[in-house]
Design a protein around this motif. Structure first.
Motif, PDB file in Angstrom:
ATOM      1  N   ALA A  96     -10.320  49.902  61.684  1.00  0.00           N
ATOM      2  CA  ALA A  96      -8.915  49.523  61.500  1.00  0.00           C
ATOM      3  C   ALA A  96      -8.818  48.253  60.658  1.00  0.00           C
ATOM      4  O   ALA A  96      -7.953  48.145  59.781  1.00  0.00           O
ATOM      5  CB  ALA A  96      -8.245  49.311  62.856  1.00  0.00           C
ATOM      6  N   ILE A  97      -9.694  47.305  60.907  1.00  0.00           N
ATOM      7  CA  ILE A  97      -9.713  46.065  60.120  1.00  0.00           C
ATOM      8  C   ILE A  97      -9.967  46.384  58.656  1.00  0.00           C
ATOM      9  O   ILE A  97      -9.283  45.870  57.761  1.00  0.00           O
ATOM     10  CB  ILE A  97     -10.792  45.105  60.667  1.00  0.00           C
ATOM     11  N   LYS A  98     -10.936  47.249  58.399  1.00  0.00           N
ATOM     12  CA  LYS A  98     -11.256  47.630  57.022  1.00  0.00           C
ATOM     13  C   LYS A  98     -10.068  48.332  56.369  1.00  0.00           C
ATOM     14  O   LYS A  98      -9.733  48.077  55.215  1.00  0.00           O
ATOM     15  CB  LYS A  98     -12.488  48.539  56.997  1.00  0.00           C
ATOM     16  N   SER A  99      -9.424  49.232  57.128  1.00  0.00           N
ATOM     17  CA  SER A  99      -8.300  49.986  56.587  1.00  0.00           C
ATOM     18  C   SER A  99      -7.121  49.070  56.267  1.00  0.00           C
ATOM     19  O   SER A  99      -6.510  49.170  55.198  1.00  0.00           O
ATOM     20  CB  SER A  99      -7.866  51.065  57.588  1.00  0.00           C
ATOM     21  N   VAL A 100      -6.801  48.154  57.186  1.00  0.00           N
ATOM     22  CA  VAL A 100      -5.709  47.210  56.964  1.00  0.00           C
ATOM     23  C   VAL A 100      -6.021  46.301  55.771  1.00  0.00           C
ATOM     24  O   VAL A 100      -5.163  46.026  54.930  1.00  0.00           O
ATOM     25  CB  VAL A 100      -5.460  46.372  58.244  1.00  0.00           C
ATOM     26  N   HIS A 101      -7.262  45.877  55.683  1.00  0.00           N
ATOM     27  CA  HIS A 101      -7.694  45.031  54.561  1.00  0.00           C
ATOM     28  C   HIS A 101      -7.507  45.745  53.224  1.00  0.00           C
ATOM     29  O   HIS A 101      -7.187  45.113  52.210  1.00  0.00           O
ATOM     30  CB  HIS A 101      -9.154  44.641  54.755  1.00  0.00           C
ATOM     31  N   ASN A 102      -7.666  47.066  53.247  1.00  0.00           N
ATOM     32  CA  ASN A 102      -7.528  47.869  52.029  1.00  0.00           C
ATOM     33  C   ASN A 102      -6.089  48.277  51.743  1.00  0.00           C
ATOM     34  O   ASN A 102      -5.828  49.080  50.842  1.00  0.00           O
ATOM     35  CB  ASN A 102      -8.412  49.112  52.112  1.00  0.00           C
ATOM     36  N   ASN A 147      -3.788  49.641  54.017  1.00  0.00           N
ATOM     37  CA  ASN A 147      -3.223  50.734  54.818  1.00  0.00           C
ATOM     38  C   ASN A 147      -2.600  50.202  56.106  1.00  0.00           C
ATOM     39  O   ASN A 147      -2.793  49.054  56.487  1.00  0.00           O
ATOM     40  CB  ASN A 147      -4.319  51.747  55.160  1.00  0.00           C
ATOM     41  N   THR A 148      -1.854  51.073  56.769  1.00  0.00           N
ATOM     42  CA  THR A 148      -1.274  50.746  58.065  1.00  0.00           C
ATOM     43  C   THR A 148      -1.962  51.599  59.126  1.00  0.00           C
ATOM     44  O   THR A 148      -2.154  52.798  58.936  1.00  0.00           O
ATOM     45  CB  THR A 148       0.242  51.039  58.078  1.00  0.00           C
ATOM     46  N   VAL A 149      -2.331  50.982  60.231  1.00  0.00           N
ATOM     47  CA  VAL A 149      -3.084  51.680  61.275  1.00  0.00           C
ATOM     48  C   VAL A 149      -2.310  51.638  62.582  1.00  0.00           C
ATOM     49  O   VAL A 149      -2.009  50.559  63.094  1.00  0.00           O
ATOM     50  CB  VAL A 149      -4.465  51.028  61.484  1.00  0.00           C
ATOM     51  N   MET A 150      -1.979  52.807  63.089  1.00  0.00           N
ATOM     52  CA  MET A 150      -1.304  52.911  64.379  1.00  0.00           C
ATOM     53  C   MET A 150      -2.011  53.976  65.214  1.00  0.00           C
ATOM     54  O   MET A 150      -2.102  55.130  64.794  1.00  0.00           O
ATOM     55  CB  MET A 150       0.167  53.326  64.200  1.00  0.00           C
ATOM     56  N   GLN A 151      -2.516  53.619  66.385  1.00  0.00           N
ATOM     57  CA  GLN A 151      -3.115  54.615  67.257  1.00  0.00           C
ATOM     58  C   GLN A 151      -2.049  55.590  67.735  1.00  0.00           C
ATOM     59  O   GLN A 151      -0.885  55.229  67.888  1.00  0.00           O
ATOM     60  CB  GLN A 151      -3.750  53.933  68.476  1.00  0.00           C
ATOM     61  N   ASP A 152      -2.467  56.827  67.991  1.00  0.00           N
ATOM     62  CA  ASP A 152      -1.524  57.847  68.441  1.00  0.00           C
ATOM     63  C   ASP A 152      -0.772  57.416  69.689  1.00  0.00           C
ATOM     64  O   ASP A 152       0.435  57.638  69.813  1.00  0.00           O
ATOM     65  CB  ASP A 152      -2.263  59.167  68.716  1.00  0.00           C
ATOM     66  N   VAL A 153      -1.487  56.783  70.629  1.00  0.00           N
ATOM     67  CA  VAL A 153      -0.830  56.387  71.874  1.00  0.00           C
ATOM     68  C   VAL A 153       0.235  55.332  71.602  1.00  0.00           C
ATOM     69  O   VAL A 153       1.289  55.316  72.254  1.00  0.00           O
ATOM     70  CB  VAL A 153      -1.870  55.864  72.895  1.00  0.00           C
ATOM     71  N   VAL A 154       0.014  54.477  70.613  1.00  0.00           N
ATOM     72  CA  VAL A 154       1.011  53.465  70.256  1.00  0.00           C
ATOM     73  C   VAL A 154       2.189  54.125  69.547  1.00  0.00           C
ATOM     74  O   VAL A 154       3.353  53.810  69.814  1.00  0.00           O
ATOM     75  CB  VAL A 154       0.382  52.375  69.372  1.00  0.00           C
ATOM     76  N   LEU A 155       1.890  55.060  68.636  1.00  0.00           N
ATOM     77  CA  LEU A 155       2.967  55.784  67.962  1.00  0.00           C
ATOM     78  C   LEU A 155       3.832  56.528  68.966  1.00  0.00           C
ATOM     79  O   LEU A 155       5.059  56.589  68.827  1.00  0.00           O
ATOM     80  CB  LEU A 155       2.371  56.772  66.947  1.00  0.00           C
ATOM     81  N   GLU A 205       7.726  48.728  54.404  1.00  0.00           N
ATOM     82  CA  GLU A 205       6.345  48.923  53.994  1.00  0.00           C
ATOM     83  C   GLU A 205       5.729  50.236  54.447  1.00  0.00           C
ATOM     84  O   GLU A 205       4.748  50.688  53.866  1.00  0.00           O
ATOM     85  CB  GLU A 205       5.492  47.759  54.507  1.00  0.00           C
ATOM     86  N   HIS A 206       6.245  50.850  55.503  1.00  0.00           N
ATOM     87  CA  HIS A 206       5.654  52.110  55.952  1.00  0.00           C
ATOM     88  C   HIS A 206       6.654  52.912  56.779  1.00  0.00           C
ATOM     89  O   HIS A 206       7.737  52.421  57.126  1.00  0.00           O
ATOM     90  CB  HIS A 206       4.355  51.875  56.736  1.00  0.00           C
ATOM     91  N   ARG A 207       6.274  54.141  57.103  1.00  0.00           N
ATOM     92  CA  ARG A 207       7.215  55.095  57.695  1.00  0.00           C
ATOM     93  C   ARG A 207       7.700  54.660  59.081  1.00  0.00           C
ATOM     94  O   ARG A 207       8.827  54.987  59.466  1.00  0.00           O
ATOM     95  CB  ARG A 207       6.603  56.496  57.734  1.00  0.00           C
ATOM     96  N   THR A 208       6.875  53.953  59.838  1.00  0.00           N
ATOM     97  CA  THR A 208       7.331  53.514  61.154  1.00  0.00           C
ATOM     98  C   THR A 208       8.513  52.556  61.019  1.00  0.00           C
ATOM     99  O   THR A 208       9.472  52.614  61.786  1.00  0.00           O
ATOM    100  CB  THR A 208       6.191  52.831  61.924  1.00  0.00           C
ATOM    101  N   GLN A 209       8.458  51.689  60.012  1.00  0.00           N
ATOM    102  CA  GLN A 209       9.593  50.794  59.758  1.00  0.00           C
ATOM    103  C   GLN A 209      10.818  51.576  59.305  1.00  0.00           C
ATOM    104  O   GLN A 209      11.951  51.204  59.610  1.00  0.00           O
ATOM    105  CB  GLN A 209       9.212  49.753  58.708  1.00  0.00           C
ATOM    106  N   ILE A 210      10.609  52.680  58.579  1.00  0.00           N
ATOM    107  CA  ILE A 210      11.734  53.525  58.166  1.00  0.00           C
ATOM    108  C   ILE A 210      12.438  54.080  59.394  1.00  0.00           C
ATOM    109  O   ILE A 210      13.671  54.112  59.480  1.00  0.00           O
ATOM    110  CB  ILE A 210      11.260  54.678  57.256  1.00  0.00           C
ATOM    111  N   ALA A 211      11.652  54.546  60.370  1.00  0.00           N
ATOM    112  CA  ALA A 211      12.235  55.105  61.594  1.00  0.00           C
ATOM    113  C   ALA A 211      13.069  54.067  62.327  1.00  0.00           C
ATOM    114  O   ALA A 211      14.198  54.340  62.763  1.00  0.00           O
ATOM    115  CB  ALA A 211      11.116  55.634  62.501  1.00  0.00           C
ATOM    116  N   ILE A 212      12.526  52.867  62.449  1.00  0.00           N
ATOM    117  CA  ILE A 212      13.258  51.797  63.118  1.00  0.00           C
ATOM    118  C   ILE A 212      14.527  51.444  62.351  1.00  0.00           C
ATOM    119  O   ILE A 212      15.605  51.271  62.942  1.00  0.00           O
ATOM    120  CB  ILE A 212      12.361  50.551  63.258  1.00  0.00           C
TER     121      ILE A 212
END
Length: 214
Positions: free
Chosen positions: A114-120, A122-130, A199-206
């Motif tokens: 997740a750290i690597k992905s965010v650094h690159n 991307n946005t990382v959200m675990q399914d349980v958090v979503l 910045e990402h789809r979760t923010q669009i939903a909110i």
């Protein structure tokens, strides 16, 4: 080049344990560990930090407030580490610029990834958090069934796509619902992000359900 990381958590066992674990990965460099949000913000302002791992509940300044300041004032990318009972903070953390949201009991390898992905970028959200975000959004929708967005900013198709995102549908599911290709949907989402500054789809939903952006 190593990813420069700061860890902020008021629990010294978790804070130092995370430092020890992440230090075993060659791509990670732990610059500092701090025990509250204000120290995290101050460190990010004074140093070049790539990713800030932030607990939610901390004294002096919590992780949500720190996320906002770090996102607005530094180049560091906030990644929230949380527990199941932090539901009330999830939406605010996402709106304030969190690039990821993980549970503390996540496997170390997944936290590293997740750290690597965010650094690159991307946005990382675990399914349980979503799932928790979607549940909270649906509760908000039940209380306030009408979307609060300024509809004059968007085409009808863009509004339709935002509505489907707010329902928790993936691009593939939206494609089947609206009978348009996934590529076209991705283009619409890019346009929506551009118009709103999100910045990402979760923010669009909110944003769709509350009318509030970042």
């Amino acid at each position: 080049m190593k990813i420069k990381i700061i860890i902020a958590d008021d629990n010294s066992f978790i804070r130092e344990g995370m430092k020890i674990i992440l230090s075993t990965y060659e791509e990670c460099e732990i610059l500092a560990t701090v025990d509250d949000g204000k120290e995290a913000v101050d460190f990010c302002l004074a140093n070049e930090v790539d990713v800030a791992l932030l607990d939610v509940r901390m004294p002096n300044m919590n992780g949500v407030e720190a996320t906002k300041l770090i996102s607005e004032q530094t180049m560091a990318k906030p990644l929230i580490l949380t527990t199941f009972d932090d539901d009330e903070y999830i939406l605010d953390a996402v709106k304030n610029g969190a690039k990821g949201y993980l549970l503390k009991n996540t496997d170390p390898e997944r936290i590293r990834d997740a750290i690597k992905s965010v650094h690159n970028g991307n946005t990382v959200m675990q399914d349980v958090v979503l799932d928790k975000i979607r549940a909270n959004l649906q509760e908000a929708k039940a209380i306030e069934p009408e979307s609060k967005i300024d509809r004059s900013m968007f085409t009808e198709r863009e509004i339709s796509i935002m509505e489907q995102i707010a329902k928790g549908l993936s691009n593939k599911e939206i494609s089947k619902t609206l009978y348009i290709s996934e590529g076209t949907i991705a283009n619409y989402i890019s346009t929506i992000l551009s118009k709103t500054g999100l910045e990402h789809r979760t923010q669009i939903a909110i944003y769709y359900l509350t009318g509030k952006g970042k």
